[in-house]
Scaffold this motif. Structure first.
Motif, PDB file in Angstrom:
ATOM      1  N   CYS A  78       0.595  -1.263  -0.189  1.00  0.00           N
ATOM      2  CA  CYS A  78      -0.013   0.193  -0.457  1.00  0.00           C
ATOM      3  C   CYS A  78       0.494   0.910  -0.052  1.00  0.00           C
ATOM      4  O   CYS A  78       1.614   1.366  -0.155  1.00  0.00           O
ATOM      5  N   GLY A  79       0.456   2.566   0.375  1.00  0.00           N
ATOM      6  CA  GLY A  79       0.815   3.705  -0.008  1.00  0.00           C
ATOM      7  C   GLY A  79       1.762   4.026   1.176  1.00  0.00           C
ATOM      8  O   GLY A  79       2.809   4.273   0.931  1.00  0.00           O
ATOM      9  N   SER A  80       1.760   3.598   2.250  1.00  0.00           N
ATOM     10  CA  SER A  80       2.424   3.577   3.587  1.00  0.00           C
ATOM     11  C   SER A  80       3.448   2.421   3.713  1.00  0.00           C
ATOM     12  O   SER A  80       4.131   2.973   3.373  1.00  0.00           O
ATOM     13  N   SER A  81       3.481   1.330   3.355  1.00  0.00           N
ATOM     14  CA  SER A  81       4.235   0.863   2.456  1.00  0.00           C
ATOM     15  C   SER A  81       5.501   1.837   1.551  1.00  0.00           C
ATOM     16  O   SER A  81       6.993   1.588   2.125  1.00  0.00           O
ATOM     17  N   THR A  82       4.378   2.005   0.715  1.00  0.00           N
ATOM     18  CA  THR A  82       6.050   2.546  -0.379  1.00  0.00           C
ATOM     19  C   THR A  82       6.219   3.655   0.707  1.00  0.00           C
ATOM     20  O   THR A  82       7.967   3.901   0.567  1.00  0.00           O
ATOM     21  N   ILE A  83       5.923   4.921   1.527  1.00  0.00           N
ATOM     22  CA  ILE A  83       6.141   5.848   1.783  1.00  0.00           C
ATOM     23  C   ILE A  83       7.450   5.704   2.795  1.00  0.00           C
ATOM     24  O   ILE A  83       8.370   6.412   3.059  1.00  0.00           O
ATOM     25  N   SER A  84       7.079   4.200   3.594  1.00  0.00           N
ATOM     26  CA  SER A  84       8.100   3.916   4.416  1.00  0.00           C
ATOM     27  C   SER A  84       9.547   3.288   4.425  1.00  0.00           C
ATOM     28  O   SER A  84      10.411   3.621   4.439  1.00  0.00           O
ATOM     29  N   ALA A  85       8.842   2.762   2.682  1.00  0.00           N
ATOM     30  CA  ALA A  85      10.583   2.389   1.785  1.00  0.00           C
ATOM     31  C   ALA A  85      11.124   2.990   1.481  1.00  0.00           C
ATOM     32  O   ALA A  85      12.510   2.907   2.062  1.00  0.00           O
ATOM     33  N   SER A  86      10.140   4.085   1.348  1.00  0.00           N
ATOM     34  CA  SER A  86      10.927   5.596   0.417  1.00  0.00           C
ATOM     35  C   SER A  86      12.312   5.694   1.907  1.00  0.00           C
ATOM     36  O   SER A  86      13.589   6.592   1.473  1.00  0.00           O
ATOM     37  N   MET A  87      10.852   6.255   2.372  1.00  0.00           N
ATOM     38  CA  MET A  87      12.217   6.569   3.759  1.00  0.00           C
ATOM     39  C   MET A  87      13.232   5.552   4.692  1.00  0.00           C
ATOM     40  O   MET A  87      14.150   7.077   4.121  1.00  0.00           O
ATOM     41  N   ALA A  88      13.336   5.044   4.755  1.00  0.00           N
ATOM     42  CA  ALA A  88      13.732   3.957   5.126  1.00  0.00           C
ATOM     43  C   ALA A  88      15.137   3.725   4.395  1.00  0.00           C
ATOM     44  O   ALA A  88      16.501   4.043   4.156  1.00  0.00           O
ATOM     45  N   ALA A  89      15.078   3.823   2.883  1.00  0.00           N
ATOM     46  CA  ALA A  89      16.135   4.015   1.824  1.00  0.00           C
ATOM     47  C   ALA A  89      17.197   5.424   2.326  1.00  0.00           C
ATOM     48  O   ALA A  89      17.871   5.168   1.725  1.00  0.00           O
ATOM     49  N   GLU A  90      15.953   6.449   2.461  1.00  0.00           N
ATOM     50  CA  GLU A  90      16.800   7.598   2.376  1.00  0.00           C
ATOM     51  C   GLU A  90      17.417   7.407   3.770  1.00  0.00           C
ATOM     52  O   GLU A  90      18.935   8.059   3.716  1.00  0.00           O
TER      53      GLU A  90
END
Length: 149
Positions: A78-90
């Motif tokens: 979902c969108g929450s997985s997307t933004i969480s993964a993006s933040m972890a990578a960042e």
């Protein structure tokens, strides 16, 4: 009579408003254009984590000299997985591996600023995928040192 285009515009506006309310403006912006999406060209380590919700997050790392040179992500969630993964990578990009290993779900959540209560587990899912990718690095590095030693 209301046109189909007007109905679609109104619906899109309502979805946008509800999403910004749930994730905040920064979370909405990250969801619309997530930094670090995809696998870096020189990926040499990766990890994945699947949550009880069924979402899977993959974290891809390019590590040189014990430093995360680049990080990326993929998810089928979902969108929450997307933004969480993006933040972890960042959060991981540019850090030493030991520094990146200290990244927690709480840090991912704090970096995002806001996630709906029912989706906060996605921050921990992303951190776990990052830790799995770092584990891949540590395991391969240890095996290489063992072979050389």
């Amino acid at each position: 009579m209301t046109s189909f285009d007007d109905i679609v515009d109104e619906l899109q506006s309502k979805i946008t408003e509800e999403t910004i309310d749930a994730y905040g403006q920064a979370g909405y912006d990250r969801w619309r254009n997530p930094p670090h999406r995809g696998k870096p060209e020189k990926t040499n380590y990766q990890g994945e984590s699947t949550g009880g919700c069924g979402d899977t997050i993959w974290i891809f790392l390019h590590i040189e000299d014990d430093r995360v040179v680049d990080a990326g992500f993929g998810t089928d969630g979902c969108g929450s997985s997307t933004i969480s993964a993006s933040m972890a990578a960042e959060l991981a990009a540019g850090k030493t591996c030991d520094e990146a290993a200290e990244i927690t779900g709480e840090m991912v959540l704090n970096g995002l600023g806001k996630l709906p209560d029912e989706d906060q587990h996605c921050a921990w899912l992303a951190a776990t995928a990052l830790h799995e990718a770092l584990g891949d690095y540590y395991n391969k590095t240890a095996k290489q040192v063992h072979k050389e030693g």
